[in-house]
Design an enzyme around this catalytic site. Structure first.
Site, PDB file in Angstrom:
ATOM      1  NE  ARG A  34      39.875  48.301  32.780  1.00 30.14           N
ATOM      2  CZ  ARG A  34      40.823  49.680  33.467  1.00 30.14           C
ATOM      3  NH1 ARG A  34      40.438  50.790  33.167  1.00 30.14           N
ATOM      4  NH2 ARG A  34      40.962  48.809  34.599  1.00 30.14           N
ATOM      5  CB  CYS A  71      50.856  20.050  36.481  1.00 28.18           C
ATOM      6  SG  CYS A  71      49.686  21.546  36.833  1.00 28.18           S
ATOM      7  CG  LEU A 127      36.520  35.258  47.656  1.00 28.86           C
ATOM      8  CD1 LEU A 127      35.693  34.230  46.758  1.00 28.86           C
ATOM      9  CD2 LEU A 127      35.437  34.822  49.619  1.00 28.86           C
ATOM     10  CG  ASP A 135      44.001  42.814  37.095  1.00 31.19           C
ATOM     11  OD1 ASP A 135      43.880  42.816  38.232  1.00 31.19           O
ATOM     12  OD2 ASP A 135      44.175  43.826  36.821  1.00 31.19           O
ATOM     13  N   GLY A 139      36.739  45.255  34.291  1.00 32.68           N
ATOM     14  CA  GLY A 139      36.261  44.867  32.729  1.00 32.68           C
ATOM     15  C   GLY A 139      35.633  43.732  32.467  1.00 32.68           C
ATOM     16  CB  CYS A 198      44.227  46.922  33.123  1.00 35.38           C
ATOM     17  SG  CYS A 198      43.471  44.941  32.153  1.00 35.38           S
ATOM     18  CB  CYS A 237      44.945  22.810  36.491  1.00 40.33           C
ATOM     19  SG  CYS A 237      46.065  23.248  36.843  1.00 40.33           S
TER      20      CYS A 237
HETATM   21 ZN   LIG Z   1      47.630  21.559  36.101  1.00 40.38          ZN
END
Ligand SMILES: [Zn+2]
Length: 248
Positions: free
Chosen positions: A70, A242, A107, A127, A38, A186, A170
């Site tokens: 869609r 992070c 991938l 998704d 989509g 979805c 990120c």
């Molecule tokens: Zn980050």
């Protein structure tokens, strides 16, 4: 650009923010669209039309009847075909001068890293959370800008992450790394069809801005509530702790 290209891209060239220089940057650019559903459908069509030099479209799925509500790059004639091939054909029919590479695989690992590294911009049109985290990590590792979009039910969201900028967060700064929580897709939750077109088009727009130099990249996180017709914008600071970009 020859006369035909000048005519084809004249509505871009008229824009002083793009002009011939910006269009030449688009023509010389390479973009990777991960997911030809989509979000990836409108993104692929707009980017091919806009004259992106090389467009790689990766998807390991095949076109099913429930996609046609869609996923506008596919048609009844492409039912059962690989989505990457179907989307590449649709995009190629808009612009035969654009080099389009369908990648009929999911991938992952080194292949993902190599394709991300070769791209000027990556559009995450998947998704699945697990794919999103892997794509984000590859973009951080290779310092490749990432345009992230998502749409589910009546909610859409958009964010641009640019690891070349020191202050840029990120995707994992936003969500942590929740592993393979794929509960919200979805397929199980439903989505109103034009919403994916809106968000995918926004992704194409941001990718083109990044490459052409027009304007400034989208900042923070934007969410769209389709039931109310309202956008909301949130600041998105980088998380120094992070696990993906913290040690960068
Ligand atoms: Zn980050």
């Amino acid at each position: 650009m020859n006369d035909e290209a000048l005519l084809r891209y004249s509505r871009h060239i008229m824009l002083e923010e793009i002009d011939i220089v910006g269009q030449e940057r688009l023509l010389a650019s390479r973009m990777l669209i991960i997911g030809a559903g989509g979000l990836g459908s409108p993104a692929a069509l707009y980017l091919a039309g806009a004259g992106i030099g090389c467009l790689c479209i990766a998807d390991d799925d095949v076109v099913e009847l429930s996609n046609l509500q869609r996923q506008i790059a596919h048609s009844e004639a492409s039912l059962g075909q690989p989505k990457a091939k179907s989307a590449a054909a649709a995009a190629g029919s808009l612009n035969s001068t654009c080099k389009i590479r369908p990648l009929e695989i999911r991938l992952v690992g080194d292949a993902l890293l190599a394709e991300v590294e070769a791209a000027d911009v990556v559009l995450d049109c998947t998704d699945r959370f697990s794919s999103r985290f892997a794509v984000n990590r590859a973009c951080v590792d290779t310092r490749t800008p990432l345009v992230s979009g998502a749409a589910i039910r009546f909610s859409g969201q958009l964010a641009v992450f640019d690891p070349r900028q020191l202050a840029s967060p990120c995707y994992a700064c936003l969500y942590g790394e929740r592993g393979d929580d794929d509960s919200l897709t979805c397929a199980e939750s439903g989505v109103i069809s034009p919403l994916v077109g809106m968000i995918g088009s926004f992704q194409a727009l941001e990718a083109m801005k990044l490459v052409s130099g027009a304007g400034q990249p989208h900042r923070g996180l934007s969410t769209f509530d389709a039931l109310l017709g309202e956008w909301r914008h949130f600041a998105l600071p980088r998380d120094p702790g992070c696990k993906v970009c913290g040690g960068r």
